[in-house]
Every structure is written in C-alpha cells, then in structure tokens.
Design a protein around this motif. Structure first.
Motif, short mmCIF file in Angstrom:
data_model
loop_
_atom_site.label_atom_id
_atom_site.label_comp_id
_atom_site.label_asym_id
_atom_site.label_seq_id
_atom_site.Cartn_x
_atom_site.Cartn_y
_atom_site.Cartn_z
N ASP A 242 0.82 -1.21 0.00
CA ASP A 242 0.00 0.00 0.00
C ASP A 242 0.86 1.26 0.00
O ASP A 242 0.51 2.27 -0.62
N THR A 243 1.99 1.22 0.70
CA THR A 243 2.81 2.42 0.85
C THR A 243 3.61 2.75 -0.40
O THR A 243 4.21 3.82 -0.49
N VAL A 244 3.64 1.85 -1.36
CA VAL A 244 4.30 2.11 -2.64
C VAL A 244 3.28 2.37 -3.73
O VAL A 244 3.46 3.24 -4.58
N TYR A 245 2.18 1.64 -3.69
CA TYR A 245 1.21 1.68 -4.77
C TYR A 245 0.07 2.65 -4.53
O TYR A 245 -0.44 3.27 -5.47
N ASN A 246 -0.37 2.80 -3.29
CA ASN A 246 -1.60 3.52 -3.00
C ASN A 246 -1.41 4.84 -2.26
O ASN A 246 -1.80 5.91 -2.76
N THR A 247 -0.86 4.80 -1.08
CA THR A 247 -0.83 6.01 -0.25
C THR A 247 -0.09 7.18 -0.90
O THR A 247 -0.48 8.34 -0.68
N PRO A 248 0.95 6.97 -1.73
CA PRO A 248 1.61 8.13 -2.34
C PRO A 248 0.69 8.95 -3.25
O PRO A 248 0.85 10.17 -3.35
N ARG A 249 -0.28 8.29 -3.90
CA ARG A 249 -1.21 9.04 -4.74
C ARG A 249 -2.13 9.92 -3.90
O ARG A 249 -2.44 11.06 -4.28
N VAL A 250 -2.57 9.40 -2.77
CA VAL A 250 -3.39 10.21 -1.86
C VAL A 250 -2.55 11.37 -1.32
O VAL A 250 -3.01 12.51 -1.24
N TRP A 251 -1.32 11.06 -0.95
CA TRP A 251 -0.39 12.10 -0.46
C TRP A 251 -0.23 13.21 -1.49
O TRP A 251 -0.27 14.40 -1.13
N TYR A 252 -0.06 12.86 -2.77
CA TYR A 252 0.16 13.88 -3.79
C TYR A 252 -1.08 14.75 -3.97
O TYR A 252 -0.98 15.97 -4.12
N GLY A 253 -2.26 14.13 -3.94
CA GLY A 253 -3.49 14.90 -4.04
C GLY A 253 -3.66 15.86 -2.88
O GLY A 253 -4.02 17.03 -3.05
N GLN A 254 -3.39 15.39 -1.67
CA GLN A 254 -3.51 16.24 -0.50
C GLN A 254 -2.40 17.29 -0.46
O GLN A 254 -2.62 18.42 0.01
N ARG A 255 -1.25 16.96 -0.96
CA ARG A 255 -0.15 17.92 -1.06
C ARG A 255 -0.53 19.07 -2.00
O ARG A 255 -0.18 20.23 -1.76
N TYR A 256 -1.26 18.75 -3.06
CA TYR A 256 -1.67 19.76 -4.03
C TYR A 256 -2.70 20.72 -3.44
O TYR A 256 -2.61 21.93 -3.64
N PHE A 257 -3.68 20.17 -2.71
CA PHE A 257 -4.74 21.01 -2.15
C PHE A 257 -4.36 21.62 -0.80
O PHE A 257 -4.96 22.61 -0.39
N ILE A 280 -11.66 25.04 -4.93
CA ILE A 280 -11.15 24.13 -5.96
C ILE A 280 -11.80 24.41 -7.31
O ILE A 280 -13.03 24.55 -7.40
N TYR A 281 -10.97 24.48 -8.34
CA TYR A 281 -11.45 24.59 -9.72
C TYR A 281 -11.60 23.20 -10.34
O TYR A 281 -10.94 22.25 -9.91
N ARG A 282 -12.42 23.11 -11.39
CA ARG A 282 -12.48 21.85 -12.14
C ARG A 282 -11.11 21.51 -12.72
O ARG A 282 -10.70 20.34 -12.77
N GLU A 283 -10.39 22.53 -13.17
CA GLU A 283 -9.07 22.30 -13.76
C GLU A 283 -8.10 21.66 -12.78
O GLU A 283 -7.15 20.98 -13.18
N ASP A 284 -8.32 21.87 -11.48
CA ASP A 284 -7.47 21.21 -10.49
C ASP A 284 -7.62 19.70 -10.57
O ASP A 284 -6.64 18.96 -10.42
N LEU A 285 -8.84 19.24 -10.80
CA LEU A 285 -9.06 17.81 -10.92
C LEU A 285 -8.43 17.27 -12.20
O LEU A 285 -7.88 16.17 -12.22
N GLU A 286 -8.51 18.07 -13.29
CA GLU A 286 -7.85 17.67 -14.52
C GLU A 286 -6.34 17.48 -14.28
O GLU A 286 -5.74 16.51 -14.74
N TYR A 287 -5.77 18.43 -13.57
CA TYR A 287 -4.33 18.37 -13.29
C TYR A 287 -3.99 17.11 -12.50
O TYR A 287 -3.05 16.38 -12.85
N LEU A 288 -4.73 16.85 -11.44
CA LEU A 288 -4.41 15.70 -10.60
C LEU A 288 -4.62 14.38 -11.33
O LEU A 288 -3.81 13.46 -11.20
N PRO A 314 2.32 6.41 -10.13
CA PRO A 314 1.66 7.72 -10.31
C PRO A 314 0.17 7.58 -10.57
O PRO A 314 -0.35 6.48 -10.80
N ILE A 315 -0.54 8.71 -10.58
CA ILE A 315 -1.98 8.71 -10.87
C ILE A 315 -2.22 8.43 -12.34
O ILE A 315 -3.02 7.58 -12.71
N SER A 316 -1.54 9.15 -13.23
CA SER A 316 -1.69 8.93 -14.67
C SER A 316 -0.62 7.96 -15.14
O SER A 316 0.56 8.13 -14.84
#
Length: 474
Positions: A242-257, A280-288, A314-316
């Motif tokens: 989880d700490t390699v595959y999952n939680t870093p994506r959540v971390w990056y999203g929360q880091r952005y907001f 939050i803008y819609r474009e923020d979701l596009e970015y993430l 990564p997310i994408s």
C-alpha cells in the motif's frame, strides 16, 4: 490478458462548498490495460412492458431490473466479452455515478463474510444502478440493498453525487458496506484502499451502512479499537505494498490542495476527507488526474534520472483507458447542469472534452475502435498522439502541453457560450441544442489532435537513428 484484472484507479470527490462555483464533482481514472478502447454512449429513457433480466457476461450474476429506465450517459468497453464496465455517467434526474475504485479487504473480514463468486462486480454496477436512482443518497441506499441481497464479487468503492451531496460507498466484503457523505466544504482522494475512517452510527445524515454492520464486527471480534469504529482499519489492508502503490497518490493529491501540510507519502494515517486551503477549480481535478508527481523527486518523466523516479505508482499511467470528471453545477436544470468531462486514453496526454448531460447522442468516433488500432476511433486518436509523444517526450512534450492549454481555453469559452444560449430553451429544443454543442466540442478537439499528430509524425521522420551525417567527400 483478460480485462478481469482489477482496475487500479484513482478517485477524487469534492463537495459543493469546496468548489469555486458551487459545483459538486466526482472524478476518476479508469486504469486496466494499455490498449483497450472505451466508448461513450447515451442510453435513452425506456419504458418496457415487462421487467427485464440482467445477466452479467462476466460471472453470470443475474437480477431483475425495473421496467422504467432513466436516460444516462456511460463509458462502456468496446466489447462485453469480459463484462460491460459502463464505469461513469450522469442520468436524466441529475445524479452522477462513477464505479469503481478497486480496493482490498483483509483476510479476517473475508473469513467472516467471503466475497460472492456470482455477486455484483464492477462491470455491472453502473448498468444496474444509475438509471434507477434520483439522488446521490438514494443511489447509496439502492446499491447497498442490492449488495446485501445478492452479494458482491469484489471489494470496491463507488462515487455518487447530485447538485447537493457527494457520497462515497465502500463495499468491503460479500455483504457488508459503509458510505460517508463528503462534507460540503471538503474533498477526498482515494487510491485503491478502503478509505472511510470513523463511522458515527448515530449520524445517518452523514453515514449509511449495511444492516447489522456493527453487530457483525462485534460478533466476529474484528475491531481492535476500544472506542472507535474505524472502517478502514477494521476492513482494509495496511501492508507494505500500500505504501508504494496507494498512499503516495493520496499524499500527492492532499499535497496539491494542502501545500502547507507536511505529510509522509508512505503514511498509513492520511485522512480520508480534508478541507483544502483554497477553493477548488475543475481544472485542479484535470491536473491531478493527469499527474505523475510533477514537482517532486518521484516524477518518472523527470530529466533527473534517479532511483526515486519510479519508486511510487503515479496517478496517470499508460494503463489509463479513460478519465472523467462528472460536474453538477448549481441552479441549472439537470440537462444543463451536468457536464460529463471525458478524456480518452492516458490522461496526461489527453484532453477533457465536455459533454452535457442532456445530450441524446455521442460522436460516431466515440463509439468505434477495438483492440487493434483504427484511425476512425476517438480512443485510438488520443492513444496515437500519446505514443508519438512518448517516443520523444522531452522534444514533443512542450508541443502537447501547448495544445492542451489552447484547447482548454477554447472549450471553457464554448461552455460559457452554450450555457448562456441555452438559458431560455427547454425539453426537446434544449436537448437538441446541447447535443449539437457537445458534438462540436468533440469535433474541434479531434481536429486539433489530428493536426498535432500530423505535425509530430512529420517531425519524427528526421529523428531516425539511420538519419546521420557522413563525410561530405564520400
């Protein structure tokens, strides 16, 4: 490889008071295979003489559906050989649904309530739910009752929204689930883990659960906490993967907001819901949804090649088939309020195209394509451009980014203009107008994509390893 492998998606949910314009938004990447086209369709309103039978082409799950089916948009697979996988859409009642965020339950809870082999899975979920619900809360209850009755074949998270509320439903075991309303002023990022934390059973406005959930946990001695009922800790996994595959994506999203918060990308204690430091803008979701840890040492596309570039998923990524943002804007009627923003192929290399919920048809190119490349398929048009950029990313990446910016600006202008012109239309005239506007948006994007593709192919002819200088005297 069969499509039945679990999808490894990333989801974002945003409440109406957390957005700049009062919209609710649910969004997700659909990640499964690198070459597996998605279609975009509209199912019309239907009134049948008798209740139809739904039979899953995946596992044989069978149930009787209501006679009245509401109109809805959907993004099914190009083939139903492994299931329908409609994944996302907005119905005529102004309800949006995205399914699913694949997750995993631990051995203890599955030992007490195993998954059901011929139960409800991701491939069937939108088809059997979205046409029949008239609010996000009703969607949670409707699908929850189906899970209790028929069982679930997978552990999944499901996103629901309407103009007022956003809900996240987690199906953990064969028959037990829990759902939380995202607070109006908050957001959530979810990445292939059960995410809901402490449940307040005395607060039905914000929490809904399967019947007998609390007693099931008590009877089977599944809760290690002396005081709380933490759904994630009781039902989920907290292992090293989880700490390699999952939680870093959540971390990056929360880091952005929440850039002021300092968190560990491998932390198992990242909160489920948070209030962003700004609206939050819609474009923020596009970015993430198109992100790959930009601005960090973990970016696999970084020019600085280090061991950290590929440390986290990564997310994408290349296996993204499509990504969607389902935006429900305040005050407008359902047909005009809903925007199904759809990016086919790899999100980082694609463009989110807006389709109004009130449309009655989709572009022909969005209904074509199979597992082998074909130029008449919108999915494959986006994939081709991405492949060209991949081959020479540091040379072609800027051209793609410039095109994406240009097109986003134009699409935003188009949506504003359509909104204004649609104000005094209703019923059939409104549907026709929104359909034509959406088709024009798709045609515009397709033209721009094809233009850049032609440009990059032409440029790439000079990049062959066989194109080299020789001695001019020879």
């Amino acid at each position: 490889m069969e499509r039945k492998t679990f999808s490894a998606c990333t989801s974002i949910l945003v409440g109406r008071q957390a957005t700049v314009d009062g919209s609710t938004m649910i969004a997700r990447t659909e990640d499964a295979k690198t070459a597996w086209p998605k279609y975009f369709v509209v199912h019309p309103h239907q009134v049948l003489q008798a209740e139809p039978q739904f039979v899953s082409p995946d596992n044989g799950f069978t149930m009787t559906l209501p006679k009245i089916r509401g109109k809805y948009t959907a993004t099914p697979e190009w083939t139903d050989k492994y299931g329908i996988f409609e994944e996302s859409g907005i119905n005529e009642y102004g309800v949006a649904m995205s399914a699913t965020e694949s997750a995993y339950a631990n051995e203890r809870v599955l030992g007490a309530d195993p998954l059901v082999e011929k139960g409800i899975g991701e491939e069937a979920m939108v088809t059997i739910t979205l046409p029949y619900i008239k609010s996000a809360r009703a969607g949670v209850k409707y699908l929850g009752q189906l899970i209790e009755k028929y069982g679930a074949s997978e552990t999944n998270g499901v996103l629901f929204s309407d103009q007022s509320e956003v809900w996240y439903l987690e199906i953990a075991t064969g028959h037990y689930w829990a759902a939380q309303r995202i607070p109006d002023n908050c957001y959530a990022v979810v990445a292939n883990q059960l995410a809901i934390q402490n449940i307040d059973f005395n607060d039905p406005h914000n929490f809904l659960t399967a019947k007998g959930l609390k007693q099931f946990v008590l009877n089977n001695h599944l809760n290690s906490s002396r005081s709380n009922f933490n759904f994630r800790e009781i039902f989920g996994t907290q292992d090293q993967s989880d700490t390699v595959y999952n939680t870093p994506r959540v971390w990056y999203g929360q880091r952005y907001f929440n850039p002021q918060s300092k968190q560990d990308p491998q932390s198992q204690q990242l909160p489920f819901v948070r209030q962003a430091e700004r609206l939050i803008y819609r474009e923020d979701l596009e970015y993430l949804l198109g992100s790959h840890y930009q601005g960090t040492v973990y970016d696999p596309l970084s020019r600085q090649n280090t061991a950290l570039n590929h440390k986290f998923r990564p997310i994408s990524l290349a296996k993204t088939q499509e990504a969607h943002i389902l935006q429900l804007r305040p005050e407008y009627p359902a047909a005009l309020s809903g925007l199904h923003w759809l990016a086919l192929g790899v999100t980082a290399q694609s463009i989110f195209v807006p389709f109004y919920a009130g449309i009655t048809q989709t572009p022909t190119s969005y209904q074509r394509g199979n597992a082998t490349y074909s130029s008449d398929s919108a999915y494959w048009q986006f994939k081709l451009l991405g492949i060209l950029v991949d081959a020479h990313y540091h040379l072609f990446g800027d051209s793609l980014a410039a095109l994406q910016k240009e097109v986003r600006i134009q699409l935003n202008q188009n949506v504003r203009q359509t909104d204004q012109q649609a104000q005094n239309l209703s019923n059939k005239k409104l549907a026709e107008f929104l359909t034509q506007a959406s088709l024009k948006n798709a045609a515009y994007v397709s033209q721009k994509i094809n233009e850049l593709t032609a440009e990059l192919i032409t440029t790439a002819t000079a990049l062959s390893p066989l194109d080299f200088k020789t001695d001019e005297n020879l």
